[in-house]
Scaffold this motif. Structure first.
Motif, PDB file in Angstrom:
ATOM      1  N   GLN A  62       0.823  -1.222   0.000  1.00  0.00           N
ATOM      2  CA  GLN A  62       0.000   0.000   0.000  1.00  0.00           C
ATOM      3  C   GLN A  62       0.865   1.284   0.000  1.00  0.00           C
ATOM      4  OE1 GLN A  62      -3.359   0.389  -0.457  1.00  0.00           O
ATOM      5  NE2 GLN A  62      -3.318  -1.749  -1.061  1.00  0.00           N
ATOM      6  N   SER A  63       0.647   2.170   0.954  1.00  0.00           N
ATOM      7  CA  SER A  63       1.285   3.494   0.868  1.00  0.00           C
ATOM      8  C   SER A  63       2.805   3.472   0.976  1.00  0.00           C
ATOM      9  CB  SER A  63       0.741   4.422   1.954  1.00  0.00           C
ATOM     10  OG  SER A  63      -0.523   4.866   1.587  1.00  0.00           O
ATOM     11  N   LYS A  66       4.476   4.579  -2.041  1.00  0.00           N
ATOM     12  CA  LYS A  66       4.558   6.003  -2.398  1.00  0.00           C
ATOM     13  C   LYS A  66       6.001   6.511  -2.363  1.00  0.00           C
ATOM     14  CE  LYS A  66      -0.050   7.170  -0.524  1.00  0.00           C
ATOM     15  NZ  LYS A  66      -0.727   7.606   0.717  1.00  0.00           N
ATOM     16  N   PHE A  94      -4.341  10.487   5.955  1.00  0.00           N
ATOM     17  CA  PHE A  94      -3.710  10.277   4.643  1.00  0.00           C
ATOM     18  C   PHE A  94      -4.624  10.597   3.473  1.00  0.00           C
ATOM     19  CE2 PHE A  94      -5.309   6.078   5.985  1.00  0.00           C
ATOM     20  CZ  PHE A  94      -6.074   5.705   4.886  1.00  0.00           C
ATOM     21  N   ASN A  95      -5.942  10.535   3.699  1.00  0.00           N
ATOM     22  CA  ASN A  95      -6.868  10.732   2.574  1.00  0.00           C
ATOM     23  C   ASN A  95      -7.695  12.018   2.726  1.00  0.00           C
ATOM     24  OD1 ASN A  95      -8.428   9.987   4.689  1.00  0.00           O
ATOM     25  ND2 ASN A  95      -9.289   8.158   3.750  1.00  0.00           N
ATOM     26  N   ASN A 113      -2.225  10.838   0.224  1.00  0.00           N
ATOM     27  CA  ASN A 113      -2.794  10.350  -1.034  1.00  0.00           C
ATOM     28  C   ASN A 113      -2.769  11.392  -2.149  1.00  0.00           C
ATOM     29  OD1 ASN A 113      -3.257   8.151   0.527  1.00  0.00           O
ATOM     30  ND2 ASN A 113      -5.415   7.901  -0.018  1.00  0.00           N
ATOM     31  N   ALA A 116       0.656  11.619  -3.572  1.00  0.00           N
ATOM     32  CA  ALA A 116       1.029  10.430  -4.350  1.00  0.00           C
ATOM     33  C   ALA A 116       0.273  10.383  -5.677  1.00  0.00           C
ATOM     34  CB  ALA A 116       0.754   9.172  -3.529  1.00  0.00           C
ATOM     35  N   ASN A 164     -10.221   8.943  -3.231  1.00  0.00           N
ATOM     36  CA  ASN A 164      -9.092   9.202  -4.130  1.00  0.00           C
ATOM     37  C   ASN A 164      -9.587   9.846  -5.427  1.00  0.00           C
ATOM     38  OD1 ASN A 164      -6.857   8.321  -2.544  1.00  0.00           O
ATOM     39  ND2 ASN A 164      -7.588   6.212  -2.807  1.00  0.00           N
ATOM     40  N   TYR A 188      -2.243   4.681  -9.708  1.00  0.00           N
ATOM     41  CA  TYR A 188      -2.107   4.797  -8.248  1.00  0.00           C
ATOM     42  C   TYR A 188      -2.590   3.524  -7.526  1.00  0.00           C
ATOM     43  CZ  TYR A 188      -3.112   6.262  -3.473  1.00  0.00           C
ATOM     44  OH  TYR A 188      -3.178   6.323  -2.091  1.00  0.00           O
ATOM     45  N   CYS A 192      -0.156   0.950  -5.286  1.00  0.00           N
ATOM     46  CA  CYS A 192      -0.468   0.596  -3.893  1.00  0.00           C
ATOM     47  C   CYS A 192      -0.655  -0.916  -3.716  1.00  0.00           C
ATOM     48  CB  CYS A 192      -1.747   1.291  -3.429  1.00  0.00           C
ATOM     49  SG  CYS A 192      -1.556   3.064  -3.183  1.00  0.00           S
ATOM     50  N   LYS A 255       8.023   4.574   6.755  1.00  0.00           N
ATOM     51  CA  LYS A 255       6.765   4.726   6.013  1.00  0.00           C
ATOM     52  C   LYS A 255       5.863   3.534   6.324  1.00  0.00           C
ATOM     53  CE  LYS A 255       3.827   6.560   3.381  1.00  0.00           C
ATOM     54  NZ  LYS A 255       2.918   6.312   4.521  1.00  0.00           N
ATOM     55  N   GLY A 257       1.932   1.499   5.629  1.00  0.00           N
ATOM     56  CA  GLY A 257       0.873   1.247   4.642  1.00  0.00           C
ATOM     57  C   GLY A 257      -0.313   0.606   5.339  1.00  0.00           C
TER      58      GLY A 257
END
Ligand code: GLN
Length: 304
Positions: A62-63, A66, A94-95, A113, A116, A164, A188, A192, A255, A257
């Motif tokens: 996932q993230s 990024k 994050f979103n 997000n 990214a 997103n 994207y 992820c 980082k 995710g």
């Protein structure tokens, strides 16, 4: 240092504490993961490996991906990148959507997000075959040609990724997305969906412990200064509105995710990946952070 012994001792201590949190369920396919999974893998810059638990099982990074898309975009676009995305911690989820309105479509940083999605847009502009070329970048970087996207997870996220879609539409309205919205979202969601084991993840990120040179590709991915900047962004933005707390407790750039993975870098020493799927309220692995806090304390390996 006998890392394996330290892993065992910390894992034993943590097994006596209730692992709080929930597996991510807003991406339906992620909710099927066994919440009890727990893996650790550390790779030193001398390529010594230490592992524990489910470290050879693939999970959705996932993230964490990024950071890889950011590294590739920084390599291709250079300093112009920072005209399209900032380097400040967002202090938001994050979103989150609301800052984009006040900031006129410029995301606070590349690890939330919105940021990214802009990085995805930049890569699409540069690459002839964006998904294939990005996968090749990751495979070469990690010295592992078996790394793949997971179509099941990308499709599951596409079906539910309304926030997103909102972010990318809002940024398009400000002129900060140049390509087709569906193509940006597809790229994207695929990035992820990349799956890796803890072992693969720690090796993939070793270039950031080696000042920008991949020991597997035996090639410079980023110059020293750019590599430092990626680590600085991870330190300040890698855990969204929990970045301060991670820094405070763990003291390494890292980082997370929503698949439950965390990778952290100790420059010139090691890269470590931890996987535990239950997430805290900020969307970061609960046990993963607890483990890393105890680990860096025990080994006195904070960068500070
Ligand atoms: N693909 C996820 C999303 O866009 C990534 C979020 C994360 O890992 N924090 O929501």
């Amino acid at each position: 240092m006998n890392y394996k012994k330290i892993f065992k001792k910390i894992a034993e201590d943590l097994s006596t504490i209730k692992d709080k949190g929930e597996v991510a369920n807003y991406i339906p396919e992620l909710s099927t993961i066994d919440p009890a999974k727990f893996g650790i893998h550390l790779t030193t810059v001398h390529q010594e490996d230490y592992c524990l638990g489910d470290s050879e099982e693939k999970f959705s990074i996932q993230s964490i991906a990024k950071v890889l898309s950011l590294s590739f975009a920084y390599q291709l676009e250079g300093e112009n990148l920072w005209n399209r995305v900032g380097v400040e911690p967002s202090g938001t989820a994050f979103n989150a959507l609301f800052q984009l309105e006040t900031d006129q479509g410029i995301p606070r940083n590349p690890l939330i997000n919105s940021g990214a999605l802009v990085i995805s847009d930049i890569l699409i502009t540069h690459l002839d075959n964006p998904k294939e070329d990005f996968l090749k970048f990751v495979r070469d970087l990690s010295g592992n040609q078996s790394i793949e996207f997971c179509q099941r997870i990308a499709t599951s996220e596409k079906a539910t990724g309304h926030r997103n879609a909102a972010l990318v539409n809002l940024m398009k309205s400000y002129g900060n997305i140049k390509n087709n919205i569906d193509e940006v979202l597809d790229f994207y969601f695929n990035l992820c969906s990349i799956e890796m084991t803890c072992n693969e993840l720690s090796k993939t990120f070793l270039f950031l412990a080696e000042y920008g040179t991949s020991p597997f590709k035996k090639e410079r991915i980023l110059c020293k200064s750019k590599s430092k900047r990626i680590n600085a962004i991870m330190q300040l933005c890698g855990f969204y509105d929990e970045a301060g707390e991670f820094s405070f407790k763990v003291g390494l750039p890292g980082k997370s995710g929503v698949g439950g993975g965390i990778v952290a870098i100790y420059p010139n020493k090691y890269s470590i990946a931890v996987w535990s799927p239950k997430l805290n309220k900020k969307g970061n692995s609960n046990k993963g952070i607890q483990f890393l806090e105890l680990f860096t304390t025990e080994t006195e390996s904070s960068i500070f």
